[in-house]
Design an enzyme around this catalytic site. Structure first.
Site, PDB file in Angstrom:
ATOM      1  N   THR A  12      72.499  12.744 -35.900  1.00  0.00           N
ATOM      2  CA  THR A  12      71.170  13.271 -35.553  1.00  0.00           C
ATOM      3  C   THR A  12      70.890  13.163 -34.063  1.00  0.00           C
ATOM      4  O   THR A  12      70.211  14.018 -33.478  1.00  0.00           O
ATOM      5  CB  THR A  12      70.081  12.478 -36.330  1.00  0.00           C
ATOM      6  OG1 THR A  12      70.291  12.684 -37.716  1.00  0.00           O
ATOM      7  CG2 THR A  12      68.682  12.920 -35.963  1.00  0.00           C
ATOM      8  N   ASP A  62      73.964   7.903 -41.302  1.00  0.00           N
ATOM      9  CA  ASP A  62      74.228   7.873 -42.750  1.00  0.00           C
ATOM     10  C   ASP A  62      75.404   6.969 -43.122  1.00  0.00           C
ATOM     11  O   ASP A  62      75.335   6.231 -44.100  1.00  0.00           O
ATOM     12  CB  ASP A  62      74.495   9.290 -43.278  1.00  0.00           C
ATOM     13  CG  ASP A  62      73.223  10.126 -43.320  1.00  0.00           C
ATOM     14  OD1 ASP A  62      72.130   9.546 -43.156  1.00  0.00           O
ATOM     15  OD2 ASP A  62      73.317  11.361 -43.512  1.00  0.00           O
TER      16      ASP A  62
HETATM   17  N1  ASP Z   1      72.934  13.059 -41.376  1.00  0.00           N
HETATM   18  C1  ASP Z   1      72.883  12.367 -40.104  1.00  0.00           C
HETATM   19  C2  ASP Z   1      74.231  11.717 -39.851  1.00  0.00           C
HETATM   20  O1  ASP Z   1      74.517  10.694 -40.401  1.00  0.00           O
HETATM   21  C3  ASP Z   1      71.798  11.355 -40.098  1.00  0.00           C
HETATM   22  C4  ASP Z   1      71.625  10.615 -38.802  1.00  0.00           C
HETATM   23  O2  ASP Z   1      72.381  10.677 -37.884  1.00  0.00           O
HETATM   24  O3  ASP Z   1      70.625   9.882 -38.701  1.00  0.00           O
HETATM   25  O4  ASP Z   1      75.036  12.249 -39.110  1.00  0.00           O
END
Ligand code: ASP
Length: 352
Positions: free
Chosen positions: A26, A102
């Site tokens: 993210t 994640d």
């Molecule tokens: N879906 C994202 C990831 O793990 C969530 C994040 O980075 O907070 O890459």
């Protein structure tokens, strides 16, 4: 691999050097045409954090050729991170790994076992809101992670282990879990205290830090993925247990149990465990609780597990147990050796 490199020329007074490994997450995402978040290149990130140029650091960023959402991470990515650190180990005082939240606890735990003899800080961080958004947590997480990764006392590194820095706390990597997907406080370590807390100053919890020794860094990168996680629940059917324990080539199972390592004691269940273990499977008992420890024999409902040959994973997290199991299975041919090593601390992931 075709890594992309970005050099950030800092102020003239360079005190330390940090290598940032940008894997995605993210942190650097932006919305696509459908409004879904997708990773983008690190080059765009630098403009959003102009402070990077005035931290008094020599910073180089090595970016994965195609940044990923960490839900797509694989042990090959862990090997790439380990390889980049090994190749650049002597050139930098510390390392910051920008990673999606994640699966960060899996990747950071894996690296804590792969980087044997580590004598420098490796700080994983990321963000809950992309750096391009006004309320993003990315800037603070990155800047403090860089500060921690570059901190020395009398010329020696202050941190000599793999950590997660997130939302003002520094945690031991292999004790951390992602516990929240919607607040800034995404990570927690219930069984081990924070290594540092960041307020007006960064206060280190000296007694909790891994001591720094002069070691040679040795990368252990053979990970055997023939493992599974079996999460128990009341009413689990024999067909589910049989299907998991009977997977072809399976070598290790992390069994997530209740409370202090208790399970149902029905005959069929214990028989399934016993016969799988007899045919060479390694089963490690980890609690579904985020705190406390597995204690075989505390309740009558865990006595048959030891008798069947299930191993106690003590107070390890599922993330630490799974990645440690992958690494030990990759390293050791003999299941007996893996059994000996999985129940003892390797790198601060469990109490003695
Ligand atoms: N879906 C994202 C990831 O793990 C969530 C994040 O980075 O907070 O890459």
């Amino acid at each position: 691999m075709n890594y992309k490199i970005v050099n950030i020329d800092s102020s003239e007074n360079v005190n330390a050097s940090v290598l940032i490994i940008y894997t995605g997450g993210t942190f650097g995402m932006a919305a696509d045409e459908q409004g879904a978040l997708k990773p983008f290149n690190f080059g765009n990130v630098v403009d959003k954090v102009p402070e990077l140029k005035s931290l008094g650091l020599r910073i180089r960023v090595i970016s994965f050729p195609k940044p990923i959402d960490s839900s797509n991470v694989t042990p090959d990515d862990w090997k790439d991170i380990a390889y980049i650190i090994e190749e650049n180990y002597e050139k930098y005082d510390g390392f910051v790994v920008l990673h999606g939240t994640d699966t960060m606890a899996y990747s950071a735990s894996a690296l804590s076992f792969m980087l044997q003899g580590l004598n420098k800080p490796v700080i994983f961080t990321g963000a809950q809101i992309p750096i391009g958004s006004t309320r993003s947590d990315a800037r603070e997480n990155l800047i403090t992670a860089l500060e921690i990764a570059s901190t020395k006392i009398d010329g020696e590194p202050r941190i000599c282990e793999v950590c997660i820095y997130f939302n003002f706390v520094l945690l031991r990597a292999n004790r951390s879990q992602k516990v929240n997907s919607s607040t800034f406080s995404a990570f927690h370590s219930e069984n081990y205290p924070p290594l540092a807390e960041s307020g007006i100053i960064i206060e280190y919890n000296e007694g909790a830090l891994m001591p720094c020794h002069i070691h040679k860094l040795v990368i252990q990168n053979k990970m055997d993925t023939n493992v599974a996680i079996l999460k128990l629940f009341p009413g689990i059917d024999i067909s589910v247990v049989k299907a998991i324990l009977g997977i072809k080539n399976l070598r290790g199972v992390v069994m997530e149990t209740f409370g202090s390592g208790n399970t149902m004691t029905e005959r069929w269940f214990i028989d399934e465990l016993r016969s799988a273990i007899k045919s060479g499977l390694i089963i490690v008992n980890i609690s579904q609780c985020i705190g406390g420890t597995v204690s075989h024999g505390k309740y009558a409902t865990s006595v048959p597990l030891s008798e069947a040959g299930v191993l106690s994973g003590g107070d390890m997290t599922t993330e630490a147990a799974t990645t440690k199991l992958m690494l030990l299975l990759g390293e050791e041919k003999s299941p007996e050796k893996v059994k000996e090593k999985i129940v003892i601390p390797m790198n601060g992931e469990m109490d003695e």
